[in-house]
Motif scaffolding. Structure first.
Motif, short mmCIF file in Angstrom:
data_model
loop_
_atom_site.label_atom_id
_atom_site.label_comp_id
_atom_site.label_asym_id
_atom_site.label_seq_id
_atom_site.Cartn_x
_atom_site.Cartn_y
_atom_site.Cartn_z
N HIS A 169 -3.06 1.61 -3.11
CA HIS A 169 -2.85 2.75 -2.20
C HIS A 169 -4.14 3.48 -1.90
CE1 HIS A 169 -1.80 6.98 -1.16
NE2 HIS A 169 -1.01 6.33 -0.34
N PRO A 170 -4.55 3.51 -0.61
CA PRO A 170 -5.74 4.29 -0.25
C PRO A 170 -5.39 5.77 -0.09
CG PRO A 170 -4.86 3.17 1.69
CD PRO A 170 -3.98 2.78 0.53
N LEU A 171 -6.14 6.62 -0.74
CA LEU A 171 -5.90 8.06 -0.65
C LEU A 171 -6.57 8.58 0.62
CD1 LEU A 171 -4.50 10.31 -2.22
CD2 LEU A 171 -6.68 10.78 -3.37
N MET A 172 -5.94 8.27 1.73
CA MET A 172 -6.49 8.57 3.05
C MET A 172 -5.34 8.78 4.01
SD MET A 172 -8.78 9.18 5.25
CE MET A 172 -10.14 9.20 4.06
N THR A 173 -5.59 9.51 5.09
CA THR A 173 -4.58 9.74 6.11
C THR A 173 -4.76 8.77 7.27
OG1 THR A 173 -3.67 11.39 7.65
CG2 THR A 173 -6.03 11.55 7.16
N PHE A 174 -3.64 8.28 7.77
CA PHE A 174 -3.65 7.34 8.89
C PHE A 174 -2.70 7.87 9.96
CE2 PHE A 174 -4.59 5.09 4.99
CZ PHE A 174 -5.74 4.37 5.32
N VAL A 175 -3.26 8.33 11.06
CA VAL A 175 -2.46 8.89 12.14
C VAL A 175 -2.82 8.20 13.46
CG1 VAL A 175 -2.24 11.14 11.00
CG2 VAL A 175 -4.13 10.75 12.59
N GLN A 176 -1.98 8.43 14.45
CA GLN A 176 -2.20 7.81 15.75
C GLN A 176 -3.56 8.22 16.31
OE1 GLN A 176 0.52 5.90 16.68
NE2 GLN A 176 -0.75 4.97 18.27
N HIS A 191 -15.03 4.00 3.35
CA HIS A 191 -16.14 4.18 2.41
C HIS A 191 -15.89 5.43 1.57
CE1 HIS A 191 -20.19 3.62 0.91
NE2 HIS A 191 -20.43 4.90 1.12
N ASN A 192 -16.01 5.29 0.26
CA ASN A 192 -15.81 6.38 -0.72
C ASN A 192 -14.35 6.82 -0.87
OD1 ASN A 192 -18.44 6.62 -1.67
ND2 ASN A 192 -19.03 8.02 -0.02
N VAL A 193 -13.43 6.13 -0.22
CA VAL A 193 -12.01 6.47 -0.36
C VAL A 193 -11.49 5.94 -1.69
CG1 VAL A 193 -9.69 6.02 0.55
CG2 VAL A 193 -11.58 6.58 2.11
N ALA A 194 -10.74 6.78 -2.40
CA ALA A 194 -10.13 6.35 -3.66
C ALA A 194 -8.91 5.47 -3.38
CB ALA A 194 -9.71 7.57 -4.47
N PHE A 195 -8.78 4.39 -4.14
CA PHE A 195 -7.63 3.48 -4.04
C PHE A 195 -6.97 3.42 -5.42
CE2 PHE A 195 -9.89 2.20 -0.32
CZ PHE A 195 -9.04 1.46 0.49
N ALA A 196 -5.68 3.76 -5.48
CA ALA A 196 -4.93 3.66 -6.73
C ALA A 196 -4.37 2.25 -6.88
CB ALA A 196 -3.79 4.67 -6.74
N SER A 215 0.80 -1.22 0.00
CA SER A 215 0.00 0.00 0.00
C SER A 215 0.84 1.27 0.00
CB SER A 215 -0.96 0.00 1.21
OG SER A 215 -2.04 -0.87 0.95
N SER A 216 2.03 1.20 -0.59
CA SER A 216 2.83 2.41 -0.76
C SER A 216 2.22 3.29 -1.84
CB SER A 216 4.26 2.05 -1.15
OG SER A 216 4.96 3.18 -1.62
N GLY A 248 -16.16 -0.57 0.35
CA GLY A 248 -16.88 0.65 0.03
C GLY A 248 -16.03 1.70 -0.63
N GLY A 249 -14.79 1.32 -0.99
CA GLY A 249 -13.87 2.26 -1.63
C GLY A 249 -14.10 2.37 -3.13
N LYS A 250 -13.34 3.26 -3.75
CA LYS A 250 -13.47 3.53 -5.18
C LYS A 250 -12.12 3.29 -5.86
CE LYS A 250 -17.23 6.85 -4.58
NZ LYS A 250 -18.23 5.94 -5.14
N PRO A 251 -11.94 2.08 -6.45
CA PRO A 251 -10.67 1.77 -7.09
C PRO A 251 -10.51 2.50 -8.41
CG PRO A 251 -12.24 -0.02 -7.43
CD PRO A 251 -12.91 0.97 -6.52
N PHE A 252 -9.28 2.88 -8.72
CA PHE A 252 -8.99 3.45 -10.03
C PHE A 252 -7.60 3.02 -10.46
CE2 PHE A 252 -7.17 6.58 -7.18
CZ PHE A 252 -6.06 7.08 -7.85
#
Length: 281
Positions: free
Chosen positions: A120-127, A134-139, A97-98, A158-162
């Protein structure tokens, strides 16, 4: 329960969120594969209890899942993959997922029989934050079989692959960096501007949220040009000059303001472009 089973390599912020969301979506998580140190193993065990998986280190992983998903820092993936060299991976899928690396970083897995892809999910992951996907774009990019399976998994989340070409991933990751960590950098700089006005960082965060949220709503529905406002749109050189004078007390902040204003001259509707450009030079 879905037919695909998944081993997660890495129990950090991304791996933890992904494992939880995959489990919520009905995927069986078989293993959480952690680094061989007390902290990583403790993280892995906590995550394993949540998703009813087992915890192990790489050399002890059974790899009985149909999918092996690497959720490691970009700089660690190539070395991490080597720990699985010479394993029989026929009929398996290997994913990472880089955002910046292509699927070829998993070449060792491919040589062992797996089909590989980057997801790769176009989302932020923090502590202390585990976002919904859901609705997150995945490259997606990689071998056809692996991409086909990854697309199915993303849709189940529920993501949106592209699709993305491997040669475009670095520019794509620059885009991702600009819309998240550098956006946070802008907000952090804005807190410093507030400080010059006698407003604390805590107060600034509270007071800025309505205008920040409305700006994002405007951008979502109308795009950048129609959402732009303020002295640059009006071509108000007097106000811009006063801003620059006030920011002299914080040279780094003045450089941020000037860089953003110069970007506005290029990408947004502005009046008095030449006069503003002279002010900023």
């Amino acid at each position: 329960m879905r037919p695909e089973t998944i081993a997660i390599v890495g129990a950090g912020r991304l791996g933890s969120t992904l494992a939880l969301r995959l489990s919520d979506a009905g995927f069986k998580i078989t293993e959480i594969i952690a680094r061989d140190n007390p902290r990583s193993l403790a993280q892995g065990r906590r995550l394993s209890r949540s998703v009813k998986a087992r915890t192990c280190i790489a050399r002890r992983g059974t790899l009985d899942a149909t999918i092996i998903w690497f959720c490691m820092p970009d700089s660690k993936i190539a070395a991490g993959v080597l720990e699985f060299a010479r394993r029989d991976l026929r009929n398996k899928i290997a994913l990472h997922s880089s955002g910046v690396l292509g699927s070829d970083v998993l070449a060792v897995m491919r040589e062992s029989g797996a089909a590989v892809a980057s997801v790769h999910p176009l989302m932020t992951f923090v502590q202390n934050s585990q976002p919904q996907l859901h609705n997150v774009a995945f490259a997606l990019e990689g071998d056809q079989r692996a991409v086909r399976v990854a697309k199915k998994i993303v849709k189940a989340l529920g993501g949106k692959p592209f699709p993305i070409r491997k040669q475009d991933k670095i520019a794509y990751h620059a885009f991702a960096t600009m819309i998240c960590p550098l956006l946070i950098s802008l907000l952090a700089a804005s807190e410093q501007a507030a400080k010059l006005a006698g407003i604390s960082a805590t107060e600034a965060r509270v007071r800025m949220m309505p205008i920040v949220e409305q700006t994002l709503v405007n951008y979502k529905h109308m795009g950048a040009a129609a959402s732009s406002s303020g002295p640059l749109v009006r071509g108000d050189t007097d106000t811009i000059g006063q801003h620059l004078s006030a920011l002299v007390r914080n040279p780094a902040l003045k450089r941020v303001y000037s860089a953003l204003a110069q970007a506005a001259l290029v990408y947004l509707p502005t009046r008095n472009r030449k006069a503003i450009a002279r002010l900023l030079s």
